[in-house]
Design a protein around this motif. Sequence first.
Motif, PDB file in Angstrom:
ATOM      1  N   LYS A 125       6.108  30.688 -25.573  1.00  0.00           N
ATOM      2  CA  LYS A 125       6.504  29.619 -26.103  1.00  0.00           C
ATOM      3  C   LYS A 125       7.845  29.244 -25.832  1.00  0.00           C
ATOM      4  O   LYS A 125       8.842  29.843 -25.908  1.00  0.00           O
ATOM      5  CB  LYS A 125       6.008  29.230 -27.291  1.00  0.00           C
ATOM      6  CG  LYS A 125       4.685  29.300 -27.674  1.00  0.00           C
ATOM      7  CD  LYS A 125       4.149  28.878 -29.292  1.00  0.00           C
ATOM      8  CE  LYS A 125       2.821  29.139 -29.399  1.00  0.00           C
ATOM      9  NZ  LYS A 125       2.404  28.410 -30.811  1.00  0.00           N
ATOM     10  N   ALA A 126       7.986  27.910 -25.454  1.00  0.00           N
ATOM     11  CA  ALA A 126       9.531  27.337 -25.222  1.00  0.00           C
ATOM     12  C   ALA A 126       9.529  26.036 -25.930  1.00  0.00           C
ATOM     13  O   ALA A 126       8.500  25.372 -25.997  1.00  0.00           O
ATOM     14  CB  ALA A 126       9.693  27.318 -23.726  1.00  0.00           C
ATOM     15  N   SER A 127      10.866  25.718 -26.459  1.00  0.00           N
ATOM     16  CA  SER A 127      10.976  24.521 -27.197  1.00  0.00           C
ATOM     17  C   SER A 127      11.170  23.554 -26.207  1.00  0.00           C
ATOM     18  O   SER A 127      11.318  23.944 -24.826  1.00  0.00           O
ATOM     19  CB  SER A 127      12.195  24.548 -27.965  1.00  0.00           C
ATOM     20  OG  SER A 127      13.341  24.672 -27.117  1.00  0.00           O
ATOM     21  N   LEU A 128      10.879  22.307 -26.288  1.00  0.00           N
ATOM     22  CA  LEU A 128      10.784  20.968 -25.522  1.00  0.00           C
ATOM     23  C   LEU A 128      12.077  20.911 -24.574  1.00  0.00           C
ATOM     24  O   LEU A 128      11.999  20.675 -23.409  1.00  0.00           O
ATOM     25  CB  LEU A 128      10.541  19.573 -26.102  1.00  0.00           C
ATOM     26  CG  LEU A 128      10.416  18.577 -25.374  1.00  0.00           C
ATOM     27  CD1 LEU A 128       9.397  18.941 -24.139  1.00  0.00           C
ATOM     28  CD2 LEU A 128       9.947  17.405 -25.984  1.00  0.00           C
ATOM     29  N   GLU A 129      13.206  20.996 -25.408  1.00  0.00           N
ATOM     30  CA  GLU A 129      14.549  20.820 -24.429  1.00  0.00           C
ATOM     31  C   GLU A 129      14.857  21.509 -23.344  1.00  0.00           C
ATOM     32  O   GLU A 129      15.136  21.297 -22.342  1.00  0.00           O
ATOM     33  CB  GLU A 129      15.738  20.818 -25.621  1.00  0.00           C
ATOM     34  CG  GLU A 129      15.752  19.585 -26.484  1.00  0.00           C
ATOM     35  CD  GLU A 129      14.745  19.962 -27.710  1.00  0.00           C
ATOM     36  OE1 GLU A 129      14.389  21.088 -28.071  1.00  0.00           O
ATOM     37  OE2 GLU A 129      14.434  19.002 -28.425  1.00  0.00           O
ATOM     38  N   PRO A 130      14.544  23.098 -23.656  1.00  0.00           N
ATOM     39  CA  PRO A 130      14.778  23.751 -22.333  1.00  0.00           C
ATOM     40  C   PRO A 130      13.762  23.621 -21.166  1.00  0.00           C
ATOM     41  O   PRO A 130      14.272  23.694 -20.029  1.00  0.00           O
ATOM     42  CB  PRO A 130      14.838  25.322 -22.878  1.00  0.00           C
ATOM     43  CG  PRO A 130      15.041  25.137 -24.371  1.00  0.00           C
ATOM     44  CD  PRO A 130      14.561  23.817 -24.709  1.00  0.00           C
ATOM     45  N   ALA A 131      12.550  23.361 -21.666  1.00  0.00           N
ATOM     46  CA  ALA A 131      11.592  23.087 -20.679  1.00  0.00           C
ATOM     47  C   ALA A 131      11.891  21.809 -19.751  1.00  0.00           C
ATOM     48  O   ALA A 131      11.732  21.572 -18.602  1.00  0.00           O
ATOM     49  CB  ALA A 131      10.090  22.859 -21.353  1.00  0.00           C
ATOM     50  N   GLN A 132      12.186  20.655 -20.430  1.00  0.00           N
ATOM     51  CA  GLN A 132      12.760  19.345 -19.761  1.00  0.00           C
ATOM     52  C   GLN A 132      13.948  19.700 -19.013  1.00  0.00           C
ATOM     53  O   GLN A 132      13.949  19.140 -17.846  1.00  0.00           O
ATOM     54  CB  GLN A 132      13.143  18.481 -21.100  1.00  0.00           C
ATOM     55  CG  GLN A 132      12.304  17.556 -21.958  1.00  0.00           C
ATOM     56  CD  GLN A 132      12.828  16.993 -22.823  1.00  0.00           C
ATOM     57  OE1 GLN A 132      13.836  17.204 -23.487  1.00  0.00           O
ATOM     58  NE2 GLN A 132      12.180  15.879 -23.068  1.00  0.00           N
ATOM     59  N   HIS A 133      15.032  20.278 -19.395  1.00  0.00           N
ATOM     60  CA  HIS A 133      16.086  20.821 -18.591  1.00  0.00           C
ATOM     61  C   HIS A 133      15.524  21.466 -17.375  1.00  0.00           C
ATOM     62  O   HIS A 133      15.850  21.061 -16.293  1.00  0.00           O
ATOM     63  CB  HIS A 133      17.006  21.426 -19.311  1.00  0.00           C
ATOM     64  CG  HIS A 133      18.031  21.778 -18.715  1.00  0.00           C
ATOM     65  ND1 HIS A 133      19.403  21.005 -18.443  1.00  0.00           N
ATOM     66  CD2 HIS A 133      18.975  22.962 -17.977  1.00  0.00           C
ATOM     67  CE1 HIS A 133      20.054  21.395 -17.590  1.00  0.00           C
ATOM     68  NE2 HIS A 133      20.062  22.778 -17.562  1.00  0.00           N
ATOM     69  N   LEU A 134      14.578  22.470 -17.464  1.00  0.00           N
ATOM     70  CA  LEU A 134      14.353  23.291 -16.232  1.00  0.00           C
ATOM     71  C   LEU A 134      13.411  22.173 -15.268  1.00  0.00           C
ATOM     72  O   LEU A 134      13.804  22.360 -13.898  1.00  0.00           O
ATOM     73  CB  LEU A 134      13.318  24.399 -16.551  1.00  0.00           C
ATOM     74  CG  LEU A 134      12.864  25.196 -15.447  1.00  0.00           C
ATOM     75  CD1 LEU A 134      13.870  26.184 -14.844  1.00  0.00           C
ATOM     76  CD2 LEU A 134      11.535  26.203 -16.058  1.00  0.00           C
ATOM     77  N   VAL A 135      12.632  21.595 -15.949  1.00  0.00           N
ATOM     78  CA  VAL A 135      11.511  20.733 -15.014  1.00  0.00           C
ATOM     79  C   VAL A 135      12.441  19.714 -14.100  1.00  0.00           C
ATOM     80  O   VAL A 135      12.292  19.434 -13.050  1.00  0.00           O
ATOM     81  CB  VAL A 135      10.464  20.208 -15.726  1.00  0.00           C
ATOM     82  CG1 VAL A 135       9.544  19.353 -14.648  1.00  0.00           C
ATOM     83  CG2 VAL A 135       9.523  21.349 -16.015  1.00  0.00           C
ATOM     84  N   HIS A 136      13.144  18.959 -15.128  1.00  0.00           N
ATOM     85  CA  HIS A 136      13.839  17.786 -14.386  1.00  0.00           C
ATOM     86  C   HIS A 136      15.151  18.101 -13.805  1.00  0.00           C
ATOM     87  O   HIS A 136      15.314  17.391 -12.564  1.00  0.00           O
ATOM     88  CB  HIS A 136      14.297  16.713 -15.658  1.00  0.00           C
ATOM     89  CG  HIS A 136      13.123  16.096 -16.269  1.00  0.00           C
ATOM     90  ND1 HIS A 136      12.331  15.056 -15.663  1.00  0.00           N
ATOM     91  CD2 HIS A 136      12.916  16.176 -17.677  1.00  0.00           C
ATOM     92  CE1 HIS A 136      11.686  14.726 -16.400  1.00  0.00           C
ATOM     93  NE2 HIS A 136      11.779  15.256 -17.697  1.00  0.00           N
TER      94      HIS A 136
END
Length: 84
Positions: A23-34
């Motif tokens: 599981k990952a929190s939303l902020e690092p996932a957003q940073h990675l994908v965007h």
Amino acid sequence: MGSGSLDAWRREFFSAFDSPGAKASLEPAQHLVHGAVAFARGLGFEPHEEFAQAVEYLGEPTTTCCPWDSGPLVLGCVRVAAGR
């Protein structure tokens, strides 16, 4: 894609691996994908047409720096993007 469909897709995707994923929190996932999308656009590639659907789950990118972004790292990225 409804939440049930997303859960089914996630199970199918991770069935190819030995672990179910982390599981990952939303902020690092957003940073990675965007960040990946911005990098690809800088090289002249646009995301797949279905990327807009993923943004519904990820949200729009923020303009604030992430805690792990250092000034020199950000400046280096800007210089590379500007061709200097």
